[in-house]
Write a protein that holds these residues in place. Sequence first.
Motif, PDB file in Angstrom:
ATOM      1  N   SER A   8      41.676  18.723  20.727  1.00  0.00           N
ATOM      2  CA  SER A   8      40.219  18.112  20.847  1.00  0.00           C
ATOM      3  C   SER A   8      39.386  18.545  19.843  1.00  0.00           C
ATOM      4  O   SER A   8      39.566  19.700  19.036  1.00  0.00           O
ATOM      5  CB  SER A   8      39.625  18.263  22.073  1.00  0.00           C
ATOM      6  N   LEU A   9      38.392  17.829  19.329  1.00  0.00           N
ATOM      7  CA  LEU A   9      37.125  18.253  18.725  1.00  0.00           C
ATOM      8  C   LEU A   9      35.736  18.000  19.596  1.00  0.00           C
ATOM      9  O   LEU A   9      35.400  16.909  19.696  1.00  0.00           O
ATOM     10  CB  LEU A   9      37.061  17.632  17.326  1.00  0.00           C
ATOM     11  N   ALA A  10      35.333  18.975  19.831  1.00  0.00           N
ATOM     12  CA  ALA A  10      33.982  19.029  20.654  1.00  0.00           C
ATOM     13  C   ALA A  10      32.583  19.311  19.821  1.00  0.00           C
ATOM     14  O   ALA A  10      32.614  20.068  19.045  1.00  0.00           O
ATOM     15  CB  ALA A  10      34.032  20.045  21.976  1.00  0.00           C
ATOM     16  N   ARG A  11      31.650  18.455  20.199  1.00  0.00           N
ATOM     17  CA  ARG A  11      30.389  19.039  19.557  1.00  0.00           C
ATOM     18  C   ARG A  11      29.522  19.573  20.616  1.00  0.00           C
ATOM     19  O   ARG A  11      29.036  18.771  21.410  1.00  0.00           O
ATOM     20  CB  ARG A  11      29.805  17.582  18.894  1.00  0.00           C
ATOM     21  N   GLY A  12      29.236  20.590  20.255  1.00  0.00           N
ATOM     22  CA  GLY A  12      28.344  21.480  21.344  1.00  0.00           C
ATOM     23  C   GLY A  12      26.819  21.316  20.977  1.00  0.00           C
ATOM     24  O   GLY A  12      25.955  21.788  21.653  1.00  0.00           O
ATOM     25  N   GLY A  13      26.606  20.522  19.813  1.00  0.00           N
ATOM     26  CA  GLY A  13      25.125  20.346  19.461  1.00  0.00           C
ATOM     27  C   GLY A  13      25.097  19.788  18.090  1.00  0.00           C
ATOM     28  O   GLY A  13      26.132  19.568  17.514  1.00  0.00           O
ATOM     29  N   VAL A  14      23.924  19.574  17.436  1.00  0.00           N
ATOM     30  CA  VAL A  14      23.871  19.135  16.178  1.00  0.00           C
ATOM     31  C   VAL A  14      24.421  20.065  15.361  1.00  0.00           C
ATOM     32  O   VAL A  14      24.155  21.046  15.209  1.00  0.00           O
ATOM     33  CB  VAL A  14      22.197  18.966  15.641  1.00  0.00           C
ATOM     34  N   GLY A  15      25.360  19.797  14.603  1.00  0.00           N
ATOM     35  CA  GLY A  15      26.226  20.353  13.407  1.00  0.00           C
ATOM     36  C   GLY A  15      26.953  21.642  13.983  1.00  0.00           C
ATOM     37  O   GLY A  15      27.418  22.363  13.215  1.00  0.00           O
ATOM     38  N   ASP A  16      27.172  21.488  15.423  1.00  0.00           N
ATOM     39  CA  ASP A  16      28.185  22.826  15.942  1.00  0.00           C
ATOM     40  C   ASP A  16      29.258  22.139  16.828  1.00  0.00           C
ATOM     41  O   ASP A  16      29.142  21.401  17.476  1.00  0.00           O
ATOM     42  CB  ASP A  16      27.286  23.244  16.932  1.00  0.00           C
ATOM     43  N   TYR A  17      30.608  22.619  16.177  1.00  0.00           N
ATOM     44  CA  TYR A  17      31.609  21.828  16.631  1.00  0.00           C
ATOM     45  C   TYR A  17      32.771  22.900  16.844  1.00  0.00           C
ATOM     46  O   TYR A  17      32.584  24.213  16.521  1.00  0.00           O
ATOM     47  CB  TYR A  17      32.329  21.322  15.561  1.00  0.00           C
ATOM     48  N   THR A  18      33.544  22.559  18.114  1.00  0.00           N
ATOM     49  CA  THR A  18      34.752  23.560  18.314  1.00  0.00           C
ATOM     50  C   THR A  18      36.152  22.929  18.220  1.00  0.00           C
ATOM     51  O   THR A  18      36.155  21.672  18.884  1.00  0.00           O
ATOM     52  CB  THR A  18      34.661  24.053  19.978  1.00  0.00           C
ATOM     53  N   GLY A  63      25.978  23.781   7.925  1.00  0.00           N
ATOM     54  CA  GLY A  63      24.551  23.852   7.500  1.00  0.00           C
ATOM     55  C   GLY A  63      24.199  23.245   5.860  1.00  0.00           C
ATOM     56  O   GLY A  63      25.216  22.657   5.352  1.00  0.00           O
ATOM     57  N   THR A  64      23.123  23.308   5.594  1.00  0.00           N
ATOM     58  CA  THR A  64      22.763  22.695   4.307  1.00  0.00           C
ATOM     59  C   THR A  64      22.793  23.830   3.306  1.00  0.00           C
ATOM     60  O   THR A  64      22.586  25.025   3.505  1.00  0.00           O
ATOM     61  CB  THR A  64      21.171  22.258   4.465  1.00  0.00           C
ATOM     62  N   PRO A  65      22.889  23.510   2.122  1.00  0.00           N
ATOM     63  CA  PRO A  65      22.864  24.511   1.026  1.00  0.00           C
ATOM     64  C   PRO A  65      21.620  25.408   0.940  1.00  0.00           C
ATOM     65  O   PRO A  65      21.670  26.567   0.731  1.00  0.00           O
ATOM     66  CB  PRO A  65      23.022  23.744  -0.297  1.00  0.00           C
ATOM     67  N   THR A  66      20.483  24.868   1.356  1.00  0.00           N
ATOM     68  CA  THR A  66      19.138  25.544   1.180  1.00  0.00           C
ATOM     69  C   THR A  66      18.992  26.553   2.430  1.00  0.00           C
ATOM     70  O   THR A  66      18.428  27.579   2.309  1.00  0.00           O
ATOM     71  CB  THR A  66      18.062  24.715   0.949  1.00  0.00           C
ATOM     72  N   THR A  67      19.349  26.026   3.715  1.00  0.00           N
ATOM     73  CA  THR A  67      19.455  26.666   4.504  1.00  0.00           C
ATOM     74  C   THR A  67      20.837  26.546   5.466  1.00  0.00           C
ATOM     75  O   THR A  67      20.719  25.811   6.444  1.00  0.00           O
ATOM     76  CB  THR A  67      18.181  26.359   5.523  1.00  0.00           C
ATOM     77  N   PRO A  68      21.548  27.764   5.340  1.00  0.00           N
ATOM     78  CA  PRO A  68      23.087  27.311   5.969  1.00  0.00           C
ATOM     79  C   PRO A  68      23.174  27.294   7.580  1.00  0.00           C
ATOM     80  O   PRO A  68      23.907  26.961   7.900  1.00  0.00           O
ATOM     81  CB  PRO A  68      23.873  28.347   5.353  1.00  0.00           C
ATOM     82  N   THR A  69      22.034  28.218   7.950  1.00  0.00           N
ATOM     83  CA  THR A  69      22.131  28.231   9.379  1.00  0.00           C
ATOM     84  C   THR A  69      21.400  26.897  10.218  1.00  0.00           C
ATOM     85  O   THR A  69      21.349  26.943  11.289  1.00  0.00           O
ATOM     86  CB  THR A  69      21.471  29.600   9.793  1.00  0.00           C
ATOM     87  N   ALA A  70      20.595  26.156   9.586  1.00  0.00           N
ATOM     88  CA  ALA A  70      20.069  25.186  10.120  1.00  0.00           C
ATOM     89  C   ALA A  70      21.133  24.129  10.057  1.00  0.00           C
ATOM     90  O   ALA A  70      21.434  23.366   9.146  1.00  0.00           O
ATOM     91  CB  ALA A  70      18.781  24.561   9.262  1.00  0.00           C
ATOM     92  N   LEU A  71      21.509  23.630  11.410  1.00  0.00           N
ATOM     93  CA  LEU A  71      22.817  22.792  11.255  1.00  0.00           C
ATOM     94  C   LEU A  71      22.427  21.506  11.456  1.00  0.00           C
ATOM     95  O   LEU A  71      21.395  20.948  11.852  1.00  0.00           O
ATOM     96  CB  LEU A  71      23.525  23.260  12.719  1.00  0.00           C
TER      97      LEU A  71
END
Length: 84
Positions: A8-18, A63-71
């Motif tokens: 499975s591929l689960a989306r835990g939130g915007v841009g957050d995957y398991t 994340g984006t190139p300018t802010t990798p932690t902003a998913l």
Amino acid sequence: SNSFGVTSLARGGVGDYTVTWSTNFANTDYACAITSSHASDLNDAMIPNIRSAAVGTLRYGMGTPTTPTALNDHDHAVIACGTQ
């Protein structure tokens, strides 16, 4: 569609995957690659960041190139190799 070793591929939130592997890896020393396409220029590309790796799952963010932690959600592919 084919699962190619993924349960499975689960989306835990915007841009957050398991991703959950159908067969556990022998340990957490497996290699993985996450790719992302971009639309018109490099600013549209996403930078993957691994949040945690377990023998049966891999959690990562996009994340984006300018802010990798902003998913953000974005098209991407994941591949992993290692002893199972």
